[in-house]
Design an enzyme around this catalytic site. Structure first.
Site, PDB file in Angstrom:
ATOM      1  N   ASP A 187     -11.831 -26.898  16.134  1.00  0.00           N
ATOM      2  CA  ASP A 187     -13.235 -26.469  16.110  1.00  0.00           C
ATOM      3  C   ASP A 187     -14.163 -27.678  15.993  1.00  0.00           C
ATOM      4  O   ASP A 187     -15.178 -27.771  16.694  1.00  0.00           O
ATOM      5  CB  ASP A 187     -13.470 -25.512  14.936  1.00  0.00           C
ATOM      6  CG  ASP A 187     -12.826 -24.154  15.154  1.00  0.00           C
ATOM      7  OD1 ASP A 187     -12.386 -23.882  16.284  1.00  0.00           O
ATOM      8  OD2 ASP A 187     -12.764 -23.370  14.195  1.00  0.00           O
ATOM      9  N   HIS A 295      -4.787 -18.387   9.412  1.00  0.00           N
ATOM     10  CA  HIS A 295      -4.068 -18.416  10.686  1.00  0.00           C
ATOM     11  C   HIS A 295      -2.572 -18.214  10.484  1.00  0.00           C
ATOM     12  O   HIS A 295      -1.772 -18.512  11.367  1.00  0.00           O
ATOM     13  CB  HIS A 295      -4.310 -19.744  11.405  1.00  0.00           C
ATOM     14  CG  HIS A 295      -5.755 -20.036  11.650  1.00  0.00           C
ATOM     15  ND1 HIS A 295      -6.474 -20.877  10.841  1.00  0.00           N
ATOM     16  CD2 HIS A 295      -6.605 -19.564  12.579  1.00  0.00           C
ATOM     17  CE1 HIS A 295      -7.719 -20.936  11.280  1.00  0.00           C
ATOM     18  NE2 HIS A 295      -7.827 -20.145  12.324  1.00  0.00           N
ATOM     19  N   ASP A 484       1.072  14.908   2.460  1.00  0.00           N
ATOM     20  CA  ASP A 484       0.344  13.679   2.205  1.00  0.00           C
ATOM     21  C   ASP A 484       0.986  12.828   1.121  1.00  0.00           C
ATOM     22  O   ASP A 484       0.426  11.817   0.707  1.00  0.00           O
ATOM     23  CB  ASP A 484      -1.113  13.971   1.827  1.00  0.00           C
ATOM     24  CG  ASP A 484      -1.216  14.975   0.684  1.00  0.00           C
ATOM     25  OD1 ASP A 484      -0.175  15.272   0.068  1.00  0.00           O
ATOM     26  OD2 ASP A 484      -2.323  15.452   0.423  1.00  0.00           O
ATOM     27  N   CYS A 487       2.677  15.391  -3.719  1.00  0.00           N
ATOM     28  CA  CYS A 487       3.205  16.558  -4.427  1.00  0.00           C
ATOM     29  C   CYS A 487       3.965  16.155  -5.689  1.00  0.00           C
ATOM     30  O   CYS A 487       3.705  16.663  -6.783  1.00  0.00           O
ATOM     31  CB  CYS A 487       4.109  17.372  -3.505  1.00  0.00           C
ATOM     32  SG  CYS A 487       4.783  18.868  -4.266  1.00  0.00           S
ATOM     33  N   GLY A 571      -5.751  31.256  -1.974  1.00  0.00           N
ATOM     34  CA  GLY A 571      -5.271  30.245  -1.032  1.00  0.00           C
ATOM     35  C   GLY A 571      -5.288  30.675   0.419  1.00  0.00           C
ATOM     36  O   GLY A 571      -5.340  29.838   1.319  1.00  0.00           O
ATOM     37  N   PRO A 643       7.832  21.085  -0.058  1.00  0.00           N
ATOM     38  CA  PRO A 643       7.926  20.573  -1.436  1.00  0.00           C
ATOM     39  C   PRO A 643       7.244  21.470  -2.465  1.00  0.00           C
ATOM     40  O   PRO A 643       7.698  21.554  -3.610  1.00  0.00           O
ATOM     41  CB  PRO A 643       7.242  19.199  -1.350  1.00  0.00           C
ATOM     42  CG  PRO A 643       6.418  19.233  -0.105  1.00  0.00           C
ATOM     43  CD  PRO A 643       7.119  20.155   0.833  1.00  0.00           C
ATOM     44  N   GLY A 644       6.170  22.158  -2.073  1.00  0.00           N
ATOM     45  CA  GLY A 644       5.508  23.059  -3.016  1.00  0.00           C
ATOM     46  C   GLY A 644       6.392  24.221  -3.414  1.00  0.00           C
ATOM     47  O   GLY A 644       6.428  24.618  -4.590  1.00  0.00           O
TER      48      GLY A 644
END
Length: 663
Positions: A187, A295, A484, A487, A571, A643-644
Site C-alpha cells: 500500500d 490478512h 433451534d 430444547c 398452542g 425433542p419436546g
C-alpha cells in the site's frame, strides 16, 4: 452493513460453521448457518437453515456464495454500487476497481478536499463501505489481500481532484486529495507512486499512514506497526473535517492526530478462509492467537481459549503496556477516550456486544477512564475470521480540540458501512437501567415439617429435575437437527431453578406447590416450551384448588386431561403434528381409559407413561405441521424424534418412578 463494501468478499458468507450474513442493501440483512458437505473445487448445493438454498463454491473445506473465486471482487463491487445510488465506479475492470461518491462533482463541493483510502479486498465494509458524506470520497480496491496498483490509485485521484468540474480542472485549482492508507509495504509503495505522479500533474496531495497495531514491539523490523481497525476512525474524522471545508493541510493534520493517538489489538480463534485457496490449520482446537493481522498472518502469541472478560483484559493491558519496547498509549484516570470494538468477520453481533461490555467495564469501572463514544460492528474484517479487535483512541486534553474531534465522529454520514446510532456516553453506571412493573409471584415458605405427601412431592420434583437435567445433551442433539437447539438448555435451566427454589416450596399443599413451580417456570424457562408448561401447570393448580389432590385415578385423569387441553387450545397443535402433545395426549387418553375401568392409580400411571414414551418415539415417522420442525426436510425428521415429546416422556417416567418408590 458488513458486506456493503467495495470488494464485497461476502466475508460473512464464507464460514466453516459460523454465522453468515448477506446484506443486499443498507438495511436488509439475513443470517444463515450453513449446513453442507463441501466438495473441494466444485459447485455444491448448500442447505441453509433460515437462508434457503444457494449455489456455493467450496474449496479447502470452506463454503462461500459466489460464482467463481476469480470474479468475487468485481461482482461484489457491482452489487454494492447497484444497491447504493450514492455510489459510482470507474469503468476500468479488471485493473481499476474504484468506487467514488456519485454526487462529488458539484458546485457545493468545489472547495472541499477529497479523501481516498483503499487496499486489498477482504476487509469489508472497508474500504468502499465508508464512501459517503463526512467520510471517504473514494475507495480503491485491489484483489483479495493485495494492494491496488498505482495506476488504479492515480485514476481515483484524478477522478475526485476537481469537484468543481472541468472549469476547475482547466484552471488547475484542485483543493487537494488526502490519501489515508494502512501501514503495509504494498500500500505504501503504490499509493506513494500515485501521489508523486498526481503532484507532478499539479494536484495537491497529502498522505497519512495509519499504524495502530500494538502487537508488534518497536524493536521488531523496519516495517513498523501494521494498520488495522483504528484506520476507520481516521477515515471518519478526516472525512468530516473535509466536509466542513477545511484546507488540505488542516484536514491532514486532524487525520494525523487521530492516527498518532489510536492503538489497536486483535484476537482470533481461526484463520480466515479464501475461496479457491487452501485453508490453514495453524490455530488448533482450544487455541487463540493474540495480536494477529488482518490478512491471516500469524499472531504475536498463541493463547488458550478463555472467557471474554479475560481476553479483553489482556487486550487492554497490551494496548496500555508502558514497557520500553512498547509504550504506544498511556492513560490516566479521567482521561477521555473513544473505543471501537470490531468484528473480524464471522464474530456475531452478540459476541461483539459481550466484548464491548467487558471493555467498558475495564476502562470505566476499573480504570476510571471516561469513554466518550463507542463504535461497534464489522468495520475492518478479515474475510470470515472468528475474532475481534479493540481500538482505543485517546482524546486531546484541550476541551476545544476534544469536542471538535467528537463532532467529527458524530457528523452524520450516508456511508453504508458506518454503524448508525451511538452518540455521547454521559450516563452513570446505572443510568441506563429503567425500573418496570414486575410480575408479582406469591412468596411461599417451606414447612418446618413435611407431611408424607410433602415428602412425596419433594422427591417427585427432584426426580423430574434431575432426569431433565441429565437428558440435556440428548435433547439438545435432537433439537439441533430438527429445531433451534434450545430444547435441552431450556429444560436444564428450569430444572436447576426448581432445585434451587424447592427450598421455599410449600410442599405440604399441592395447589400452592404447583403455583410455586409455575413461578419457577415463568422466571427460568423461555421459548415455546416455557410458555406451554406454564399453561399446563396453571391448569393443574386450578384443578387442585377446586377439587384437591388424592390417589383417585378419576381425579388425576381429569386434572391431567384439562391441563393437556389447555395446551392444545393455547398452542394450536394437535396429536400427530410432531410436538410435545404426541406424548401428552396418548398419556391423557390412557389415564381416561384406566379411570373408566377402575384401574388403580399406580398401574394407571405406568400405562400412561408407556403410552407417552411410545407416542414420543412415534414422532420419528411423523410429518411436522407445527413448531420449527415444520421447516425441516423429511429425511432429517425421519431419523430424529421430536425433542419436546421426548422431554415430556422423560419427566413423566421420572415422576412415575418417584411415586412408585414412595407407594
Amino acid at each position: 452493513p458488513d458486506t456493503n463494501a467495495p470488494c464485497l468478499m461476502l466475508s460473512r458468507l464464507i464460514p466453516l460453521a459460523r454465522m453468515a450474513r448477506l446484506a443486499v442493501s443498507r438495511s436488509l440483512e439475513f443470517s444463515t448457518r450453513i449446513r453442507s458437505r463441501p466438495v473441494v473445487g466444485s459447485l455444491v448445493v448448500a442447505g441453509a437453515v433460515g437462508g434457503g438454498i444457494g449455489l456455493s463454491y467450496a474449496s479447502g473445506g470452506g463454503v462461500s456464495f459466489v460464482n467463481s473465486p476469480n470474479d468475487i471482487v468485481t461482482e461484489a463491487i457491482d452489487g454494492l454500487v447497484l444497491a447504493n445510488p450514492g455510489f459510482a465506479r470507474l469503468d476500468g475492470y479488471p485493473e481499476v476497481k474504484v468506487i467514488v461518491r456519485s454526487d462529488w462533482v458539484s458546485p457545493e463541493n468545489q472547495h472541499k478536499v477529497a479523501i481516498i483510502s483503499g487496499g486489498g479486498a477482504g476487509h469489508e465494509p472497508a474500504h468502499a463501505g465508508f464512501v459517503g458524506r463526512n467520510m471517504l470520497t473514494g475507495a480503491v480496491s485491489g484483489d483479495i489481500f493485495a494492494s491496488p496498483s498505482a495506476f488504479s490509485i492515480l485514476a481515483a485521484i484524478r477522478t475526485v481532484a476537481y469537484p468543481g468540474g472541468e472549469a476547475q480542472k482547466k484552471a488547475k485549482k484542485s483543493p487537494g486529495v488526502l490519501l489515508i492508507i494502512k501501514n503495509y509495504t504494498g500500500d505504501r509503495i503504490n499509493f506513494k507512486i500515485a501521489a508523486e505522479r498526481a503532484r507532478a500533474e499539479g494536484i495537491p496531495i497529502e498522505m497519512v499512514v495509519v499504524a495502530d497495531d500494538c502487537a508488534i514491539p518497536k524493536s521488531k523490523g523496519v516495517t513498523g506497526r501494521r494498520g488495522i481497525a483504528g484506520t476507520v476512525l481516521v477515515h471518519k474524522v478526516a472525512g468530516a473535517a473535509a466536509e466542513a471545508g477545511l484546507s488540505l493541510k488542516q484536514v491532514a493534520a486532524e487525520a494525523r492526530k487521530v492516527a498518532q493517538n489510536v492503538a489497536s489489538i486483535g484476537v482470533s480463534a481461526s484463520v480466515c478462509s479464501i475461496p479457491g485457496r487452501p485453508e490453514s490449520s495453524r490455530i488448533g482446537q482450544g487455541e487463540m492467537e493474540m495480536g494477529l493481522g488482518i490478512h491471516g498472518e500469524p499472531g504475536a502469541e498463541k493463547i488458550k481459549t478463555k472467557p471474554v472478560k479475560e481476553i479483553v483484559s489482556s487486550m487492554v493491558s497490551l494496548i496500555l503496556d508502558d514497557s520500553k519496547d512498547r509504550g504506544y498509549m498511556s492513560l490516566n484516570p479521567l482521561d477521555d477516550v473513544v473505543i471501537l470494538v470490531n468484528s473480524l468477520g464471522s464474530t456475531t453481533p452478540m459476541e461483539i456486544s459481550i466484548a464491548t461490555s467487558e471493555a467498558l467495564n475495564i476502562l470505566q469501572n476499573q480504570k476510571a477512564i471516561n469513554v466518550r463514544r463507542v463504535v461497534t460492528g464489522p468495520l475492518m474484517t478479515s474475510m470470515d475470521m472468528a475474532g475481534f479487535s479493540l481500538s482505543i483512541l485517546k482524546l486531546p486534553k484541550s476541551k476545544f480540540e476534544r469536542e471538535k474531534l467528537l463532532l467529527r465522529l458524530d457528523a452524520e454520514t450516508n456511508a453504508p458501512g458506518w454503524p448508525r446510532g451511538g452518540g455521547a456516553l454521559t450516563r452513570g453506571p446505572t443510568d441506563h437501567l429503567l425500573d418496570f412493573e414486575r410480575e408479582k409471584f406469591r412468596k411461599f415458605l417451606r414447612p418446618e415439617v413435611l407431611t408424607a405427601n410433602g415428602r412425596v412431592a419433594e422427591d417427585m420434583i427432584r426426580s423430574i429435575a434431575f432426569a431433565l437435567k441429565a437428558a440435556e445433551p440428548e435433547l439438545t442433539a435432537w433439537d439441533l437437527k430438527v429445531g433451534d437447539g434450545d430444547c435441552g438448555e431450556t429444560f436444564k435451566l428450569g430444572s436447576m431453578a426448581a432445585l434451587e427454589d424447592i427450598k421455599t416450596y410449600p410442599l405440604n399443599d399441592p395447589a400452592d406447590t404447583l403455583e410455586a413451580i409455575t413461578g419457577t417456570v415463568a422466571r427460568s424457562m423461555g421459548g415455546t416450551s416455557g410458555a406451554l408448561y406454564r399453561i399446563f401447570l396453571l391448569s393443574l393448580c386450578a384443578s387442585a384448588r377446586q377439587n384437591g389432590v388424592s390417589g383417585d385415578t378419576k381425579l388425576i385423569s381429569s386434572m391431567f386431561s384439562k391441563a393437556v387441553e389447555a395446551v392444545v387450545i393455547s398452542g394450536g397443535a394437535k396429536e400427530g403434528d410432531r410436538t410435545m402433545l404426541d406424548a401428552l395426549i396418548p398419556a391423557a387418553r390412557s389415564l381416561e381409559h384406566s379411570a373408566q375401568n377402575g384401574v388403580p392409580l399406580i398401574i394407571a400411571l405406568e400405562k400412561a407413561v408407556i403410552k407417552a414414551e411410545v407416542g414420543a418415539e412415534s414422532t420419528r415417522s411423523m410429518e411436522a405441521r407445527a413448531g420449527r420442525s415444520n421447516y425441516i426436510p423429511k429425511e432429517v425428521l425421519s431419523a430424529t424424534p421430536d425433542p419436546g415429546s421426548k422431554a415430556a416422556a422423560i419427566w413423566m417416567r421420572a415422576a412415575y418412578e418417584s411415586f412408585l418408590h414412595s407407594y
